[in-house]
Design an enzyme around this catalytic site. Structure first.
Site, PDB file in Angstrom:
ATOM      1  CB  ILE A 189      -1.090  33.944  -6.106  1.00 51.98           C
ATOM      2  CG1 ILE A 189      -1.857  34.701  -7.319  1.00 51.98           C
ATOM      3  CG2 ILE A 189      -0.981  34.826  -4.759  1.00 51.98           C
ATOM      4  CD1 ILE A 189      -3.382  34.932  -6.790  1.00 51.98           C
ATOM      5  CD  GLU A 249     -43.529  33.875 -20.023  1.00 48.75           C
ATOM      6  OE1 GLU A 249     -44.056  34.026 -18.947  1.00 48.75           O
ATOM      7  OE2 GLU A 249     -42.433  34.524 -20.524  1.00 48.75           O
ATOM      8  CG  ASN A 305      -4.406  -0.047 -15.003  1.00 42.38           C
ATOM      9  OD1 ASN A 305      -3.480   0.434 -14.252  1.00 42.38           O
ATOM     10  ND2 ASN A 305      -5.808  -0.198 -14.442  1.00 42.38           N
ATOM     11  CE1 TYR A 306      -8.252   3.152 -14.174  1.00 43.44           C
ATOM     12  CE2 TYR A 306      -8.847   4.903 -15.585  1.00 43.44           C
ATOM     13  CZ  TYR A 306      -9.119   4.034 -14.560  1.00 43.44           C
ATOM     14  OH  TYR A 306     -10.390   4.068 -14.025  1.00 43.44           O
ATOM     15  CG  ASP A 307      -4.541   4.492 -22.108  1.00 44.64           C
ATOM     16  OD1 ASP A 307      -3.409   4.189 -21.835  1.00 44.64           O
ATOM     17  OD2 ASP A 307      -5.227   3.945 -23.233  1.00 44.64           O
ATOM     18  CG  HIS A 367     -14.372   4.430 -12.570  1.00 42.32           C
ATOM     19  ND1 HIS A 367     -13.252   4.259 -13.682  1.00 42.32           N
ATOM     20  CD2 HIS A 367     -15.379   3.780 -13.109  1.00 42.32           C
ATOM     21  CE1 HIS A 367     -13.998   3.550 -14.787  1.00 42.32           C
ATOM     22  NE2 HIS A 367     -15.051   3.225 -14.363  1.00 42.32           N
ATOM     23  CG  ASP A 414     -36.293  31.812 -23.564  1.00 47.82           C
ATOM     24  OD1 ASP A 414     -36.775  32.887 -23.688  1.00 47.82           O
ATOM     25  OD2 ASP A 414     -35.261  31.883 -23.184  1.00 47.82           O
ATOM     26  CB  CYS A 415     -40.243  26.346 -24.032  1.00 48.89           C
ATOM     27  SG  CYS A 415     -38.618  25.686 -24.318  1.00 48.89           S
ATOM     28  N   GLY A 470     -41.931  30.151 -27.235  1.00 45.23           N
ATOM     29  CA  GLY A 470     -41.737  28.846 -28.357  1.00 45.23           C
ATOM     30  C   GLY A 470     -40.234  28.964 -28.902  1.00 45.23           C
ATOM     31  CG  ASP A 516       2.718  35.363 -13.835  1.00 48.60           C
ATOM     32  OD1 ASP A 516       2.389  35.088 -12.535  1.00 48.60           O
ATOM     33  OD2 ASP A 516       3.882  35.434 -13.965  1.00 48.60           O
TER      34      ASP A 516
END
Lengths: 641, 641
Positions: A585, A322, A378-380, A595, A319-320, A324, A445
């Protein structure tokens, strides 16, 4: 010569005023201005007058100064900026030339003949010429008549044809045609069975084949304009748009944007679209802007189609390179494409006149979100369920809060000679490495209780037809998971598409209705499988499990988890390898992140977001957005073109 | 007994009014109400009077009716709903009992002793008891004195200890303590070297070790409250918040949300937080709501820390199963956690009194976005660059528009006996399978031109210390890419973390400043590498490449792409395997999607979004959000608690 298009700059939620743009000396990275485009054209025409030359401008863009020159100017912006230059790519008398035009010296400072295989980016004229030739080609007119169609309702587009090993290649395009009659959608009624290849240098049809007449798809259902949609309608979207409050958000000094701690330069290029340069961020500690990124843009966009038959195998588009990408930028719709208070920035490119106006239709992307924030010590965790009118449900997880840290004697990384199991995030403080694995219970479902789980795998295939010079394509193989072990999936490279389907419900076109799970971040545990924590968390050993519905199987970690021994987890329940085909199922999906801590996580982590999506696949007969009614009274006074 | 918490429901961009909630018969999936919690408590206390029993409620939640019962009620909602029942998990005289309480019959209908290894979700009282014991433990007081600290400034939290192969396990917690003195952040000044394990059934310290005195991290820089931040400040965020316009967005009928084409039930549970049930979507064609998902929630959240040393190896937490995610839900901050016009829905859970109030600080997440939309023939690409105050740059790509289709004789999938290279998306219409590969040019200049590229790999390790019962953890291995071939990366399972670093700039803590590329969707080409289109697009063979800066290497596909033969691509430039260490480098990153078409893509595709992120890693000394000043005058009248 210069046509106006718009890029847009906005706050994602908040509103801003229009800003008056300050005129000053050009920034060395500024895109060419309309008057500069005209000057380039005049300078080039001086060298190559059009009355003696066959000339077209295939590309005109800023010829950037050397990086060190730009940086040295930046360090002293009151000094004379480097000379403004343009890179010009011409087709001149059936040859490709690369020129560098100096705007201040008003002269061509470099002019080179290109001797390689490729051809430059196409102009709109190139593409129109190809289409015009096709529409006047006698055998094509006969083919249209043979199909009982009316040539005045035929709309064509030209596509590049690539290279398939030929020793000699000319500047050719293929032309593909659609039938309008009853629709404005010029892409959805293909006139099949015909190959047209045009030599746009010789201006003649170089290949024409009418292989077979294929039924024309109906016009019905192809129109996407809200004004043309017929009943039955879906519910109207209810939404109350924000009204701009009249505060200014960011500063735009010609093309340099400053906002909060960021500063960057914005430019526009015919080949690649937006170019973001000189992104730098203010450091409150160092009291200065610090560099991050000199430049970024989409370098190319490759779109190979996976149909290796005559008439289709050539469709592998860049696309770029051929076309632009910037050449195809479109004005944005204030109501739908941008929030209130967006600021529009004009982009320019050198082009021919007479580019066809495109019909454009857009709908606002509105959704409803259910959010909970849980602060677990400590974690949010920010948990979002986002329901979209397209039928998708997006599950998003944001992580923020305070790290668990441990005290160490060290105040600098260089002092650390032992393993510390994390990163020094502040003096005497290690942010300990850890993971987060969220296991979602998804009791699908799909159009009823009884579903199956289908793995859809993309498989690389060899082209068998010896007349086709293309070698490969991919197709789709389906497999219905019969028992629990068939649906235990670790998501890696080229993951399968994961579909819940209702084996007892079909669309009118004969597809089983379904929903696809589109994975997001899917990190897997790195603990040994026989380590005690991992035995207890054995339900994270796969990213996905599917079980038959069982009311007592609610919690993947078991009912009593504190000090448990992994005796009652999803991994244990599935050991019986129960049947899951054509059953009620439950899908269990684990989103994971590793982390590795960093200094930016101190004292409070910036929010990290990941997620996944459930997306309808052949659940609806057609796009469910089509017949929903957009909100009434959307009036964003600040957001006009 | 019942404590009020809030979940939130909002439009992602648009605003809504508060809604008055309609009272009616309870939905079978409604969470327990405050009065039902009180009734459960009364019924249980009748069986187990507290003056003769040691009793605590570890979990109280809705005992859901069988799915078929719920569905049969749904098909006739005017009928009598199924009986309201609660699942109650008790610790009673040092045993765990599971009760089912019927609220209409006001009786315990099932009461079972649990005989397995695990223990139920902890209460706030359990956790406080552990902390209280630690804070009064003589040896611990001596340890605090030995460190010259003041016990009144010590804040502790309790953490679960898991199971490490012990034959007999008691109900124990570990206690970890931090020093406040000068900060409100009770997590960032760990008092190291001490292990405290508490038996919360026997109410005694079962293990106490003071191994060594480790320097206490400083209080300085740990406070995150905007009011307490000291200069130097970053720039103030400029943003103009939307004002609610007063339109109603969605309908909330007790706990059933209806909006646009969606309908779902919203409930809240102490163990898992929000529960979204009965999600169904209106089909304009079928004129009915169709089921999608019976129920979804986070089933568990496993957080293993990767430090296998004494004092840390036990920290492998199950947030839902051991603590209860819902137990930790926090009230949302209207200004920062939700857009204007959010509707807050109360959640309740059974808990003890005296839960400590948590200090909560939040900042609005504002960003600036540069957007361009390019309509390349049938396809629309939405390209966003989003700059965040955290220092992140998010690159987002949205795909929409009209499919490329081909005409076929078929009107139903069952008629198709040959390969058609796509999906029947409408009568006589195949949506041809294809891919999109966007290659970004990212000229990183991280704190200066000269950078290196570092691959950071997480590696599974065995625990060597024989005194530690844990077997494994992961750590981080770094490798600097010396030459181009070292940086050619295909992103698969467990991808490396990809860092651009400045080898000549360090933080005060001695880390090289850097930015990490966080991959998003990273599909890879499935064409044969020696097929012609793939030779021309060889730059997509890797998701990532790194090159030394070269002004002429702007476009991955080469300068002249139309009919090119792949002679001038990124893949060719890098064949020389140039040095990239400690150089001005450019990163090339390819985002890919495989598009298997579906009926929902007809006539216009709903937008599909993917992206990636550049994220500062040890670029700043601490979180750059900390010292930016939030916007002034944020006044969202509609968004109060």
């Amino acid at each position: 010569m210069a046509s106006t298009l718009k890029t847009i700059l906005f706050f994602s939620i908040f509103t801003v005023f229009f800003l008056s743009r300050v005129s000053s000396k050009p920034h060395p990275l500024d895109s060419l201005t309309p008057s500069e485009f005209l000057l380039v054209r005049a300078i080039v025409n001086q060298s190559y007058p059009t009355f003696t030359h066959k000339l077209s401008f295939q590309y005109v863009g800023l010829e950037e100064s050397d990086k060190q020159v730009v940086k040295s100017w930046l360090s002293e912006p009151s000094s004379q900026p480097p000379p403004r230059q343009a890179l010009v790519i011409l087709r001149l008398n059936q040859q490709t030339r690369e020129l560098i035009v100096d705007l201040s010296r008003r002269s061509v400072v470099s002019d080179k003949l290109y001797g390689g295989f490729g051809y430059p980016t196409l102009t709109a004229e190139d593409q129109e010429a190809a289409v015009d030739l096709a529409l006047k080609h006698g055998p094509f007119l006969a083919s249209i008549r043979r199909r009982g169609l009316n040539i005045s309702e035929v709309a064509c587009l030209s596509l590049t044809i690539g290279w398939y090993g030929q020793v000699k290649t000319n500047r050719q395009l293929q032309v593909k045609c659609n039938y309008l009659n009853g629709t404005v959608n010029s892409y959805l009624r293909p006139i099949g069975g015909i190959t047209i290849v045009v030599d746009i240098e010789q201006m003649k049809i170089s290949e024409y084949v009418d292989r077979s007449v294929i039924p024309l798809p109906k016009a019905e259902g192809t129109d996407y304009r809200a004004s043309m949609i017929t009943p039955p309608f879906g519910p109207r979207f209810n939404a109350a748009p924000p009204k701009p409050s009249g505060q200014t958000g960011f500063k735009l000094d010609v093309n340099v944007v400053s906002w909060a701690n960021w500063k960057f330069h914005l430019a526009f290029d015919a080949r690649v679209g937006p170019v973001i340069s000189l992104a730098s961020i203010y450091d409150a500690e160092k009291k200065t802007y610090r560099q991050v990124m000199y430049r970024s843009y989409v370098s190319d966009l490759f779109v190979p189609y996976q149909d290796p038959t005559e008439g289709w195998y050539r469709t592998t588009i860049f696309d770029c390179g051929e076309y632009g990408l910037g050449n195809f930028a479109v004005p944005l719709e204030p109501l739908n494409d941008c929030p209130s208070g967006a600021v529009f920035v004009d982009g320019y490119y050198a082009a021919s006149d007479g580019k066809p106006v495109q019909i454009r239709e857009s709908r606002p992307d509105i959704s409803i979100v259910v959010r909970m924030v849980a602060t677990v010590s400590n974690y949010d965790y920010i948990l979002d369920w986002e329901f979209k009118p397209s039928g998708s449900i997006k599950f998003l997880i944001g992580l923020t809060g305070v790290l668990q840290v441990k005290a160490v004697p060290y105040t600098n990384t260089d002092q650390i000679k032992e393993e510390v199991y994390g990163t020094l995030v502040a003096g005497n403080t290690i942010g300990v490495s850890h993971d987060h694995f969220l296991t979602y219970h998804l009791d699908l479902d799909i159009d009823g209780d009884v579903n199956s789980f289908m793995k859809t795998r993309l498989v690389k295939k060899q082209v068998k037809d010896k007349n086709i010079p293309r070698k490969s394509y991919w197709n789709v193989e389906h497999e219905i998971a019969k028992t629990e072990s068939d649906a235990q999936i670790q998501i890696g490279l080229n993951p399968p598409e994961l579909l819940g389907v209702n084996p007892n419900k079909e669309t009118k076109l004969g597809k089983n209705v379904g929903y696809r799970l589109v994975p997001g971040s899917a990190a897997r545990p790195l603990l040994a499988v026989n380590d005690f924590p991992q035995i207890r968390a054995a339900f994270t050993n796969n990213n996905m499990w599917v079980t038959p519905y069982n009311k007592s199987e609610k919690w993947a970690s078991g009912r009593f988890v504190d000090r448990s021994r992994g005796e009652d987890t999803l991994a244990v329940w599935t050991e019986n390898n129960r049947r899951i085909e054509n059953k009620d199922i439950v899908v269990w999906y684990t989103v994971g992140f590793h982390h590795v801590t960093c200094q930016e996580d101190f004292p409070v982590m910036p929010t990290l977001s990941v997620g996944f999506e459930l997306k309808p696949i052949n659940f609806f007969e057609y796009s469910p957005v089509l017949k929903t009614m957009p909100p009434q009274h959307l009036n964003w006074s600040n957001c006009t073109k």
